[in-house]
Structures are given as structure tokens and as C-alpha cells.
Design an enzyme around this catalytic site. Structure first.
Site, PDB file in Angstrom:
ATOM      1  CB  SER B 155      15.688  58.553  -6.465  1.00 35.02           C
ATOM      2  OG  SER B 155      14.749  57.574  -6.066  1.00 35.02           O
ATOM      3  CB  VAL B 156      16.618  63.725  -9.139  1.00 30.84           C
ATOM      4  CG1 VAL B 156      17.263  65.099  -9.116  1.00 30.84           C
ATOM      5  CG2 VAL B 156      17.196  62.875 -10.268  1.00 30.84           C
TER       6      VAL B 156
END
Lengths: 439, 439
Positions: B155-156
Site C-alpha cells: 500500500s505504499v
């Protein structure tokens, strides 16, 4: 990919050789290069693309979807990186000529002439680069390929594993006279059980396996399914890796008698080479060739479901980098300030293989040629030697003309016999032009 | 992948959250970082690897196979390149310190202390880089990750699409107050039908979709199957692309009231951004961020079966390059000699989002935090803001301490709530060390 797609794909498998328009109804005549340009067809355009414009694992080997997919293989299947390393890019000084497009030549078997430019369309060329004395004299891109893109090299890959094997033989890491089984005992009950490494390197093994792409039951398709390089039908119960398939191959005669071009040999050789070195094929290409060329881009290799790199045809790279490899071969292995491939290895390739064994294979467009270390050798006065892949992939080295050609293409049919007539004489004509006329 | 594997996988899907040894019998206690090191387990070793050591699409999200797969995503699924371009690599001067490993801190909710070095193993760190005033003061790699390798950022990735969206808003290409449907009419019958772009950017939409990885029926798994980011069961009849799934989402309340972290928002935003620009998410990352950072390596993005880049979690890159992006954010968007991200965009992120809306989401380890443009903002005296991905992926920017941390990890459980206690206080302790003691 869902298993439903697999079922669909089975029906389409032969379609590799059938020219079909992007719509459901098969076209009587294949779309030409311009009409099958992915931009013209709208393939993979739109966010997201419309359903009938999608190219993925279900159709990526079927023309005209190939016009897009051959430049986007990593977007379709798993791949492993071949790093360019972190050194500077090697120079390819430009000296582009404007007298090449209009160059005229006579295709094999035809009475009328054709221009170089026409030949590019005739061959569904995706990109072509010509080096003369190390300078870039010609460069074109078509369809989905860009200078900064990578294209599948198909069987040009074989020349990488062949070169690597010859390098290992030269340095004593690999014994070409040993049986394959010295390195890969798992092959003892297969056709390779009594083959030597050298027979595999030169494809003089005799194996029950067909490379006929027009036959949907041919071994080459079984092999693709084993490697999951193409979809598998529902209920598939065949081999599930490249090397599992190799172990099932049976002999169909005596090894060493005839040249017989079979992709499985390249992977059998890769298995040997990897066992001899403890490194994977992609790692070896990276360490021994790619990172030394001063390549512009990383390359990559298709892999099967257990991570094995497809040495028979899975290499993908940028076109100018392919030209760099060709130039290194032209310069007897020395390029980018270092001896990348031993001079003796290049000499051994250029010397060629046994022409009588090659002649038995019946390649009409390649009279007098031979095959050595997985390179195709013309044995002509120009000492031409080439790496060749289906659908028109080429590295063409003409030492006498000091010329290297790298070409990627997506010809609708998997048959170099249909591409050679408008390619080989064009290359000869260009060599003569470069030798006789400065610009 | 065969459909049989799919069936098997279905049974294993929940296994993402279950610690299992590589053998058939589940272990009572998860293997620790050292015991689950892919080299210790022998994962993907051997040519070819033994059947029980293979990591591929059938098991790549299941611990301990994740210890290998998170550093080899492109070898498991199709991916699209994000080119570094052809410019020079930006310098990260080294000033490594030897007083970091022994740094002591107290984990959240514990009475005893732990050292920095111990925290790396506790978090199954695959790699960590610390920059202080732009210099590389600390760098370690574990498990399958190498400095020249790429790791999945999970999810970065969202912080990339959030930053891009904010950049487009700042330049007037995108209207944050417009309805999503102005850009993507296809979403009009979904939960997004009455959501604004800004609500999507800050994840204050209200959508019937669960991000609970522990629940095998959660939306996040359905979403993964739609995108074919995880295998599908036999007979699968759900959505077959990321965006087809988005169109089915239903509202579960009023938008704009509460922060609710849902991966689908990032892809809805990507769809908007791509429609606003006519370029794909990977193309936008490449053109506007990656090619300007002076990155060492190309990055890449996972894609679904119609070629859509997975903006919710599909970005993969080298660790030092992730640190470069963090450093650009620390320096208010200016890095490598150019203003890559407008200063106002970074300021808007650092200002944070609505803390009261964030508080309602109940993140115990993040008191007082908020979420803005898909960045997590601490709103503390150090003005910390971070990009966060499951299994421990992090870009942690501490402007006051002039510190940037980039970390990749393969923590066995998809829960940052279990990782934060041994990470966030370690980062604070390191910030204090760097601010108070030169070496």
C-alpha cells in the site's frame, strides 16, 4: 487466467498460424503491417481497453494480438530480470544514411524487385537497427515497439545459451564430449540419456519431438503448455515444468547424424550449463554478457512455474542492445573495452557446423548453411552468421561488410521460410551498398 | 497456473494470516525471521528447485513463501515496467553510523526495552535504509532482498497515486471537488456515484467493502481475485478486472464522515487520474516521479488481465530508490536538482487530514494521526508523515529530524498494528539519536 480461457485457447492454439482479424470473423487475407498496427487496431488502448481490444494470456500468441504482445511480454507472463548492471551505456555513434530505404533487391524466388523500405512492411518489422563499422547507420521502429522498449527475441535466445555453453567449454568448466547425464542425471531415461553435450549444442540429437508450429499436436505446443508459456486446457494432466517435459522425450534415431532444429535442445543445454555453474540461465546471461555490453536497458526472460528461464525462446530486450551483442560477436567477442566472449568461441561459431548434416534438414532458403553453438552460419564469402527467431527475430552479422543488423518483427506466421525471401537478399544488398559506397 | 492449483489455493487463502512452516504440518509458532529466511528454507534453490521449495502463483502470498516472493513479484505475475529513464543516478552519499544497531527503545505496550537491531528481526525486515540530511547513515538487507533487487511496496503504492492526484489538482488538471463520475461515468451506479474526487483521495468514502485480511470472505480478497492478483477458484464467476469490481461496489453510508481505509479507493482514484490525463498509472509514475528521481533501477507495477496497473498495492522497486522518493518528499518536493513535486502538494500532505474523522477508524497505534492524499500523517511535533503497506512496508519521513526511513518487510501477518509497536518507537528513538548526537 481462468480455466475457461484455457478451453477457449485450446481452440485458438492453431490460430498462431492462421491470420485472423481482430473481430470474430477470420479474414481471408491477413491484415498487412499497417492495418495490423496495434495503434490502428486500438489494441490495449483506453483506460481500461474495451474487451475486444484486450491482449493477455488468452490471445497473446495469436495474430494480430502478437503485434502488441511481442513488445509487451512481461505484461502477459511472469519474467525474471537480466540486469544491465550499473556501468555506463556503451556508445553507438550515429551516422545515419538516407540511401537505405530506396535500396532495391530481388526477393528469393521472385522476378520483380522490392525496396528495403517495402521489405520492412512485408516482414511486419517492429524495429530494425543497422550498424556499420560500429556506427548506427539505420534505425526504425513500427507498431508497438519503441527504442526504450523490449521485444521478445524468441529463438535468438538459443544463441545466448549456445554462446554461454561454448564459453564454458573454452574455459574448461564444461566438457563438450561428456554425456549430458554427467551434469543432469535426471535425463538418463530420456532421449538425452546417450547424447553428448556437443550434440545438444549443435542440435544433432535425434528426438521424437516436432517443431512444426502448423501442427497443433506438435511437441513444441506440448512443451509450451508444460512451461506454461501458453495456456493449458481444462483438465490438463501433462508436464508442469520445462524440465519435467524434457525427461519424457524419447529418441527417434541415432544422435549425431543430422541437424534437427528442436527447441528442447536449448533447454536441455541450459539445464547442463546451469548444473555446471550453479547459476541460472538469466544470471549467466547477466553476469557474462549483458552487464558487460554497456546495454541501455535491462533485459528479461520468460520463466516456467518453477522459475526456470526459457532458454529456447524466452529472452526479451531492447533492439539497440541486441545490436550491441551482435557487434560484440562481429568484433570477435571484444566490445565496450573488454573481451566479453573469448575470441576462440567466436571463431568456433564462425567456422560453422557440419554442412552435410545441415543439408539433410532441408532448409530451402539456407543453402550451404550450417549450425554451430546454436548460431546459424551461412558459410559464404561474407562469413555471415546469424541468430534467428520465429516471426522474424534476427541478429545478422556480416564480418566482411563490417555490418550488424538487429531486427524484431511480428510476422503473422511462425515460419522464417516465408520471411527469408524478403530479408536475406535485402541484407546482402545492404552489405554491398555499405561496402562500396560511403555517404 | 492450472485450475487444480486454484482449488488448492482457495483452501490456503486464509493462510496469509496463518503462520505455517514450509512442510505440510502447520507450526504452532511462526518461524522467526532467521528460520524463515528463504536461503535457510531452501526456497527456489536448486536447478530446478524441489517441488516443496517452489514459490509461484499458487503460494506466493502465504508465509513463509512470502519471504521469497515479496522480493520476486515479477517472477510470479505479469508486471509493467516503470523506467528510471536514461539520466544519471542521483547521489546518496554514505555516512554510515555504527551506533544505530545498539539503540535501545521501549516497544508500544511493553515494559522491557529492545534494540534497533532486534526490532529488524522482530519485524521480518527484508531491507532498511536510513537517510539523515540526505546521507545514507544505515543500510541492511535480509532474506531474499538485495540492494539491486526490487520488493513489493504494497500500500505504499497508494501514496504514489495520491501524490499524483494532488499534483494534478494543484496544476488544475483534476478538480478535487468534482464528482468521480465526471471522469469515470462507468462508476455512476456504484458507491462512487455520489463521491467527490477529494473524498476518494482522503478515503472518507463509505463503501460496503472489508479490508479485513483475516476474513477470507472480505472484499479485499474478492478484489484480488477480480484483478487476478491472487488465484481464482475453479468455476470462478466474479469480476475479471479491477475496474469491473469497482463498478459493483455499494455504499454503506454517507461519504465524507469517517476515514475508512479501503484499497478500492486507490484504484478508483487511479481510474480518475488516468482518465484526466489519458495516461496509465505506471506511465504517470514514470514520467512525473520515477524518471526524475535519478533512481538506480527501473520499478514495476502488477497489472490485472486487461493491463490495468494495481494502484492500491502493486508497486515494486529498489529500496534505495524508495528512500530517494522519501527524501524528495522531505525536501518539499525538490530533489535531484529539480522540483519534482510542487511544494504546495507536499505542504498539503504534511498539513494532514481531518483528525476527528481518522479517530473514528480506531487505529490504536496511531493516536492523533490523519490521512491526506493517501499519506499517513502523524500530526506530531516532528511533523512525521509516512507511506505504509501491509507486512511492514514503509516510507517514514521525519522533517524535524531531517530523517527518511525506507523499509521493506515480509512480516507473517498482514497487520501493521502488530508491526507498529516495534517500529514507530524505534523510529522516534533513531530520530532523537540523529538530532542529538553526531558521529
Amino acid at each position: 487466467m481462468s480455466f475457461k480461457r484455457n478451453t477457449l485457447l485450446l481452440a485458438l492454439m492453431g490460430g498462431l498460424l492462421v491470420n485472423q482479424s481482430v473481430t470474430a470473423a477470420p479474414a481471408a487475407v491477413p491484415l498487412d503491417a499497417k492495418a495490423s498496427d496495434p495503434h490502428v487496431l486500438g489494441l490495449m488502448q483506453g483506460i481500461p481497453p474495451a474487451a475486444d481490444k484486450v491482449v493477455n494470456f488468452s490471445n497473446f500468441l495469436r495474430f494480430p494480438f502478437t503485434r502488441w504482445s511481442f513488445s509487451h511480454i512481461r505484461e502477459v507472463v511472469p519474467t525474471v530480470q537480466v540486469s544491465r548492471g550499473d556501468g555506463p551505456v556503451s556508445a553507438l555513434p550515429r551516422a545515419e544514411r538516407d540511401d537505405i530505404d530506396s535500396l532495391s533487391f530481388k526477393p528469393i524466388g521472385r522476378d520483380s524487385t522490392m525496396t528495403w523500405e517495402q521489405s520492412l512492411a512485408a516482414n511486419y518489422t517492429d524495429g530494425i537497427v543497422v550498424l556499420h563499422r560500429g556506427k548506427l547507420v539505420y534505425e526504425r521502429y513500427f507498431g508497438a515497439l519503441k527504442p526504450e522498449g523490449q521485444h521478445i527475441a524468441f529463438s535468438v535466445t538459443k544463441s545466448f545459451i549456445g554462446t554461454l555453453a561454448a564459453m564454458l567449454v573454452a574455459e574448461g568448466t564444461l566438457d563438450e564430449n561428456a554425456l549430458v547425464t554427467r551434469y543432469v542425471p535426471e535425463l538418463k531415461d530420456s532421449a538425452y540419456g546417450n547424447a553428448t553435450v556437443r550434440q545438444v549444442m549443435d542440435m544433432t540429437t535425434s528426438i521424437e519431438y516436432s517443431e512444426d508450429y502448423a501442427d497443433p499436436t506438435a511437441g513444441v505446443w506440448e512443451y509450451g503448455r508444460a512451461g506454461h508459456l501458453i495456456p493449458r486446457p481444462a483438465g490438463y494432466s501433462g508436464a508442469t515444468s520445462l524440465y519435467a517435459y524434457l525427461q519424457k522425450l524419447k529418441a527417434e534415431g541415432e544422435h549425431g547424424q543430422t541437424f534437427a532444429y528442436k527447441t528442447v535442445n536449448s533447454d536441455a543445454l541450459a539445464w547442463v550449463v546451469q548444473r555446471a555453474t550453479g547459476k541460472t540461465f538469466p544470471e549467466l546471461v547477466q553476469e557474462r554478457i549483458w552487464s558487460k555490453l554497456g546495454a541501455e536497458q535491462d533485459a528479461y526472460v520468460m520463466i516456467d512455474e518453477v522459475g526456470t528461464g526459457f532458454a529456447g525462446g524466452g529472452f526479451n530486450a531492447g533492439l539497440r542492445d541486441m545490436a550491441r551483442f551482435g557487434e560484440a560477436m562481429r568484433l570477435n567477442g571484444r566490445f565496450n573495452g573488454q573481451q566479453i566472449i573469448p575470441e576462440a568461441v567466436v571463431a568456433d561459431i564462425r567456422k560453422g557446423g557440419d554442412q552435410s548434416k545441415f543439408a539433410k534438414a532441408g532448409y530451402n532458403t539456407l543453402p550451404g548453411w550450417s549450425y554451430r553453438n546454436m548460431w546459424w552460419v551461412a558459410n559464404n564469402d561474407h562469413q555471415v552468421f546469424t541468430a534467428r527467431g520465429i516471426h522474424g527475430q534476427t541478429i545478422y552479422v556480416d564480418p566482411k561488410a563490417e555490418m550488424v543488423i538487429a531486427r524484431f518483427a511480428s510476422y503473422p506466421v511462425a515460419s522464417n521460410a516465408q520471411i527469408d525471401p524478403t530479408s536475406l537478399p535485402a541484407y546482402t544488398a545492404l552489405a554491398n551498398l555499405l561496402m562500396t559506397k560511403d555517404q
